[in-house]
Design a protein around this motif. Structure first.
Motif, PDB file in Angstrom:
ATOM      1  N   THR A  67       0.851  -1.192   0.000  1.00 47.78           N
ATOM      2  CA  THR A  67       0.000   0.000   0.000  1.00 47.78           C
ATOM      3  C   THR A  67       0.891   1.248   0.000  1.00 47.78           C
ATOM      4  OG1 THR A  67      -0.109   0.316   2.397  1.00 47.78           O
ATOM      5  CG2 THR A  67      -1.635  -1.289   1.433  1.00 47.78           C
ATOM      6  N   SER A  73      -2.686   0.286   5.117  1.00 48.29           N
ATOM      7  CA  SER A  73      -2.026  -0.893   5.678  1.00 48.29           C
ATOM      8  C   SER A  73      -2.809  -1.426   6.865  1.00 48.29           C
ATOM      9  CB  SER A  73      -0.591  -0.544   6.110  1.00 48.29           C
ATOM     10  OG  SER A  73       0.210  -0.231   5.005  1.00 48.29           O
ATOM     11  N   SER A  77      -4.812  -5.006   7.020  1.00 43.53           N
ATOM     12  CA  SER A  77      -4.465  -5.977   8.058  1.00 43.53           C
ATOM     13  C   SER A  77      -5.693  -6.398   8.860  1.00 43.53           C
ATOM     14  CB  SER A  77      -3.403  -5.390   8.993  1.00 43.53           C
ATOM     15  OG  SER A  77      -3.046  -6.312   9.988  1.00 43.53           O
ATOM     16  N   ILE A  89       2.216  -6.614   9.646  1.00 46.14           N
ATOM     17  CA  ILE A  89       2.551  -5.362   8.975  1.00 46.14           C
ATOM     18  C   ILE A  89       4.053  -5.140   9.091  1.00 46.14           C
ATOM     19  CG2 ILE A  89       2.288  -2.858   8.989  1.00 46.14           C
ATOM     20  CD1 ILE A  89      -0.540  -3.214   9.985  1.00 46.14           C
ATOM     21  N   VAL A 105       1.822  -7.144   5.008  1.00 48.41           N
ATOM     22  CA  VAL A 105       1.304  -5.874   4.506  1.00 48.41           C
ATOM     23  C   VAL A 105       2.385  -4.826   4.723  1.00 48.41           C
ATOM     24  CG1 VAL A 105      -0.550  -4.177   4.630  1.00 48.41           C
ATOM     25  CG2 VAL A 105      -1.021  -6.583   5.186  1.00 48.41           C
TER      26      VAL A 105
END
Length: 502
Positions: A67, A73, A77, A89, A105
């Motif tokens: 992203t 993000s 998630s 993340i 992510v």
């Protein structure tokens, strides 16, 4: 049809169809690059999160979702977790892959730095999903994932940089359900548009192809535009939860000040607002029925507030992506909300067409140059040609005048079509200039001084008029400029005297 929030494990028919088509492509075209288009509000995050879940289940390989904003993000998630996809993340605190997680992510810059530092094993990734794929910051990054199938996801498959068209990177486009169909089936709210034709010829286009913040600030901070915005809100959106989009922070802050003075509940938000204050403002906006939020460079992506009932475009843009993103903020459907309002103060609907109108995205994907030329033509038309843009200095002399432009060629053609004498075009122009001078002065001497300042605009108008006549001489043009000035001064004196003797 009564709409409820989409369940984490349920998918609408059009979403299921698209997911199945995408997996057919993955199976038949390994290591390919597919672009998937679905309108804002159609559930893109749900779709690509389910694709990640099924890919991990079927292929047992890792998935990387990229992203360009922290909000996206976090949103991604959260959606993945709802679909029971364990994910992580990648941020400044994460250095390597964690074996127990198969889905990651990451924001572009963070991921680039981790790859450069060799902290991520890109060979283990079998699928890369790019959110908001119309941005160009992703392209070089995905070259690191040599074993991966790439899916780009966007509502508008048209590159933010025309020199880097999307069909040069993606081999195929899959279009999802159209906005019109999503409205007809009850998934999106139906828009009602309120269009105000605004003179934009003082706006300047910057190096990135959109109108500059500085020229937008000059126009939209003017007293007539601020008054137009306030009146438009009162006419179209009074008492409704409203989101206002601006191009400059100074304008947005001025909007907040003017609305507060009018007794309207409003807050301002921009990309410099602290995270803590932003959370507080968004909570206030969500829980306040008649809240108005004026914003800049934020809330176009990664923001979902279905209770918004009106969107005001207090700016102009040449970006079709931004146009769709802004309006899409108000399109979310609720059982108590079947429609929403759009107030356009930037000629955007004129430039791009109604938000809900069908677009041939396959044509745009395959012929981006032709579409770009079309947009450039419309932007130039809407801003009345940059070559005759009214300067900020000139506009500042006439703060009480909203529309300063006068299209000589259009009025000339209208006069001919209606069997009127061509000289009526100049007469109308002089009357408009007279009104401008009187509306922006308190004394006769001030009005006459303003008429003198209009000389560059007078010369331009006469030049266009003479072109329409074809065979007019240079001497006639020079005489006409002088005559125009004399008649303008005479009409100012006449009308000023008439008003002050009543």
């Amino acid at each position: 049809m009564e709409i409820t929030p989409q369940a984490a494990t349920s998918f609408y028919d059009y979403q299921q169809r698209d997911i199945a088509t995408i997996f057919d492509t993955i199976k038949s075209e390994a290591k390919s690059k597919l672009l998937y288009q679905l309108p804002t509000g159609g559930g893109k995050t749900m779709v690509f999160s389910e694709i990640a879940r099924q890919f991990i289940e079927q292929y047992g390989q890792k998935v990387m979702i990229i992203t360009h904003r922290k909000e996206l993000s976090r949103q991604t998630s959260t959606t993945l977790r709802k679909l029971t996809v364990h994910n992580r993340i990648i941020n400044s605190k994460s250095n390597t892959f964690i074996n127990r997680s198969n889905c990651y992510v990451a924001m572009v810059e963070t991921l680039r730095n981790r790859i450069k530092a060799k902290k991520i094993k890109t060979k283990e990734v079998g699928l890369v999903i790019i959110d908001e794929a119309h941005h160009n910051s992703f392209r070089k990054l995905t070259k690191s994932f040599k074993n991966a199938f790439v899916i780009g996801v966007t509502a508008t498959p048209f590159s933010s940089d025309i020199s880097k068209p999307m069909n040069q990177y993606y081999s195929k486009l899959l279009t999802g359900e159209s906005i019109g169909n999503l409205i007809d089936k009850g998934f999106l709210s139906k828009p009602k548009s309120f269009i105000y034709e605004v003179e934009l010829n003082s706006l300047k286009i910057g190096i990135h192809g959109d109108f500059t913040v500085s020229s937008s600030n000059q126009l939209y901070s003017s007293a007539p535009m601020q008054e137009l915005l306030l009146n438009a809100y009162k006419e179209n959106a009074s008492g409704k939860k409203t989101l206002i989009f601006n191009n400059g922070i100074a304008v947005s802050q001025q909007v907040e000040e003017n609305f507060k003075a009018a007794g309207i509940t409003i807050r301002h938000l921009d990309n410099k607002t602290s995270d803590e204050e932003r959370k507080e403002i968004l909570k206030w906006f969500r829980t306040t029925k008649d809240a108005v939020l004026t914003s800049v460079s934020i809330l176009t992506t990664g923001f979902d507030e279905p209770s918004i009932k009106h969107v005001i475009l207090n700016r102009a843009t040449t970006s079709i992506t931004l146009y769709h993103q802004m309006i899409g903020r108000g399109a979310r459907r609720l059982s108590s909300k079947k429609s929403f309002g759009i107030t356009d103060l930037g000629n955007n609907i004129q430039r791009f067409g109604p938000w809900e109108a069908p677009l041939d995205w396959n044509y745009i994907f395959n012929h981006p140059d032709a579409f770009a030329k079309q947009l450039n033509y419309q932007a130039s038309s809407a801003s009345a040609a940059q070559s005759n843009a009214i300067t900020a200095e000139m506009r500042a002399l006439f703060p009480n005048t909203l529309e300063m432009a006068y299209d000589i060629e259009e009025n000339y053609q209208e006069a001919i079509d209606n069997d009127r004498k061509p000289k009526t075009v100049i007469q109308q122009s002089i009357r408009q200039h007279t009104k401008m001078c009187l509306d922006n002065s308190e004394t006769l001497s001030q009005a006459i001084a303003l008429a003198v300042e209009l000389l560059p605009e007078i010369e331009w108008r006469v030049k266009q008029y003479v072109k329409c006549l074809d065979n007019a001489s240079k001497n006639y043009k020079e005489w006409l400029i002088e005559d125009y000035q004399n008649r303008l001064k005479g009409l100012i004196i006449k009308l000023y005297s008439r008003v002050n003797t009543l």
